[in-house]
Design a protein around this motif. Structure first.
Motif, PDB file in Angstrom:
ATOM      1  N   LEU A 108      84.035  98.300  65.890  1.00 50.75           N
ATOM      2  CA  LEU A 108      83.167  97.240  66.363  1.00 50.75           C
ATOM      3  C   LEU A 108      83.495  96.017  65.335  1.00 50.75           C
ATOM      4  O   LEU A 108      83.601  94.804  65.775  1.00 50.75           O
ATOM      5  CB  LEU A 108      81.559  97.622  66.185  1.00 50.75           C
TER       6      LEU A 108
ATOM      7  N   ALA B  41      79.910  93.398  71.780  1.00 52.85           N
ATOM      8  CA  ALA B  41      81.089  92.868  70.861  1.00 52.85           C
ATOM      9  C   ALA B  41      81.411  91.498  71.233  1.00 52.85           C
ATOM     10  O   ALA B  41      81.732  90.652  70.420  1.00 52.85           O
ATOM     11  CB  ALA B  41      82.331  93.734  71.391  1.00 52.85           C
TER      12      ALA B  41
ATOM     13  N   THR C 114      85.177  92.210  66.438  1.00 49.53           N
ATOM     14  CA  THR C 114      84.492  91.056  66.348  1.00 49.53           C
ATOM     15  C   THR C 114      85.022  90.038  65.384  1.00 49.53           C
ATOM     16  O   THR C 114      84.766  89.041  65.190  1.00 49.53           O
ATOM     17  CB  THR C 114      83.122  91.482  65.817  1.00 49.53           C
TER      18      THR C 114
ATOM     19  N   TYR D 187      78.237  98.003  75.322  1.00 54.18           N
ATOM     20  CA  TYR D 187      79.048  97.837  74.005  1.00 54.18           C
ATOM     21  C   TYR D 187      79.921  96.523  74.146  1.00 54.18           C
ATOM     22  O   TYR D 187      80.158  95.619  73.228  1.00 54.18           O
ATOM     23  CB  TYR D 187      79.883  99.038  73.906  1.00 54.18           C
TER      24      TYR D 187
END
Length: 392
Positions: free
Chosen positions: A314, A232, A318, A228
């Motif tokens: 997420l 990211a 980002t 993850y």
């Protein structure tokens, strides 16, 4: 023995299981979409019974399995010549079950005579009768006041109380273990907990009492977290380069906003993060402290909120750090780097800090997220829309 799955996952599996099993035996299917489904005392069902209703009360005899979906309450005071399998918000089993009991719910009370295993997943579980084989429980709290014929296993996040008899071993992960006077564990008492067990001097432990420290997250969890984080990082890098190329003016306004009012940006960002956590925090509060019916609805709400929250998180990871990274890069280089260089310079050290030192990295990452989210907010009527949607 198969380890239990989390409550939310088993609720969904339980629903699917009930529907699939019922579909395989239409000749025995009895359903009620609302109200009470009742098997009276003295009534005999000469086959397995599959039932879905708001309230299910079984005082008679079932010469087979009972597969049940009870929206509010399940009460079994009769005799089941097979297994009880199902989902119920609250359940009270005081009768005789010659097979196993496997229930998912909120408050489960197994106070009858069970010939084989008991598997329970809920908020609060009480084992007050006799169990012929093993018990496996995943819950917030567990009180074992009856007799377990073989092993007692599972996971509780709060207190586990043993007041009855365990025919062989206890092996559990608990918040706290309490062994009361009159309890009897024939063999070993093994438990994982950050706190030492409170064992009454009059309790009988036939073997040894062994305490182990709680397990750290397993390899699969760490691997998933690493994956993850890498995803990211790559998305943040791609988004940052595109944002610098296509919308440099908006980025400059965010960086200037951060440089001139850092505390205000931090405050706004923390509010936005708090709003983001509400869809999960509220269902968790309902499960832990709410009434059984509220807890059941909270589980369903939490299941629906989890994928949305993960996607929102997420997106936040980002997009929000970009102005903070550019600001830090310019500060570290004394404005000697281009905007691209200022963005990339602190990005790699921040990612390494998060991956190599999770505790410190999480705290630093939280501050970066909050300040970046606040830096993109504007004054006036667009502020609330930004905190909720991220657009401003």
């Amino acid at each position: 023995m198969v380890e239990p799955k989390p409550l939310a996952g088993l609720v969904g599996l339980g629903l699917a299981m009930v529907l699939l099993v019922a579909a395989d035996a239409p000749q025995a299917l009895r359903t009620a979409s609302a109200g009470i489904f009742l098997i009276r005392d003295g009534e005999v069902v000469e086959e397995s019974l599959y039932v879905a209703a708001t309230v299910v009360r079984m005082a008679g005899t079932i010469e087979g399995d009972l597969v049940v979906l009870a929206g509010e309450h399940l009460d079994v005071s009769g005799r089941v010549e097979g297994d009880i399998i199902g989902v119920a918000t609250t359940a009270n089993v005081t009768g005789v079950v010659t097979g196993s009991v496997r229930l998912v719910g909120v408050d489960l009370d197994i106070g009858g005579e069970v010939g084989r295993d008991v598997v329970g997943v809920g908020r609060d579980v009480y084992l007050g009768g006799s169990i012929g084989a093993d018990s496996l429980v995943w819950s917030r709290s567990l009180i074992a006041g009856g007799d377990v014929g073989h092993d007692m296993r599972g996971r509780t996040f709060g207190r586990t109380v043993i007041a009855g008899t365990v025919g062989r071993d206890v092996e559990m992960t608990v918040g706290r273990m309490v062994v009361l006077e009159g309890a009897h564990v024939v063999e070993d008492l093994g438990y994982r907990s950050a706190r030492a067990a409170a064992i009454h001097p009059e309790a009988v432990i036939g073997g040894t009492a062994v305490r182990r420290l709680p397990l750290t997250p397993d390899f699969r969890f760490r691997a998933a977290a690493l994956m993850y984080g890498v995803v990211a990082f790559l998305l943040l890098l791609a988004y940052g380069l595109l944002r610098i190329w296509y919308a440099p003016d908006q980025l400059e306004r965010s960086v200037a906003n951060l440089a001139s009012r850092p505390l205000r940006c931090l405050g706004i960002g923390l509010v936005r993060l708090a709003l983001l956590a509400l869809p999960v925090a509220v269902p968790i509060a309902g499960v832990v402290w709410g009434a059984p019916k509220m807890a059941a609805w909270s589980v369903l709400a939490g299941l629906a909120a989890i994928p949305v929250l993960l996607l929102a998180l997420l997106l936040l990871i980002t997009t929000a750090p970009l102005p903070v990274l550019v600001f830090l890069g310019r500060f570290a280089s004394r404005n000697r780097l281009s905007v691209y260089g200022a963005f990339v310079l602190p990005l790699v050290p921040l990612e390494l800090l998060i991956l190599l030192f999770p505790s410190v990295g999480a705290a630093v990452g939280l501050v970066v997220l909050a300040m970046g989210a606040g830096a993109r907010a504007r004054r006036g009527r667009n502020l609330w829309r930004f905190m909720v949607t991220g657009s401003g």
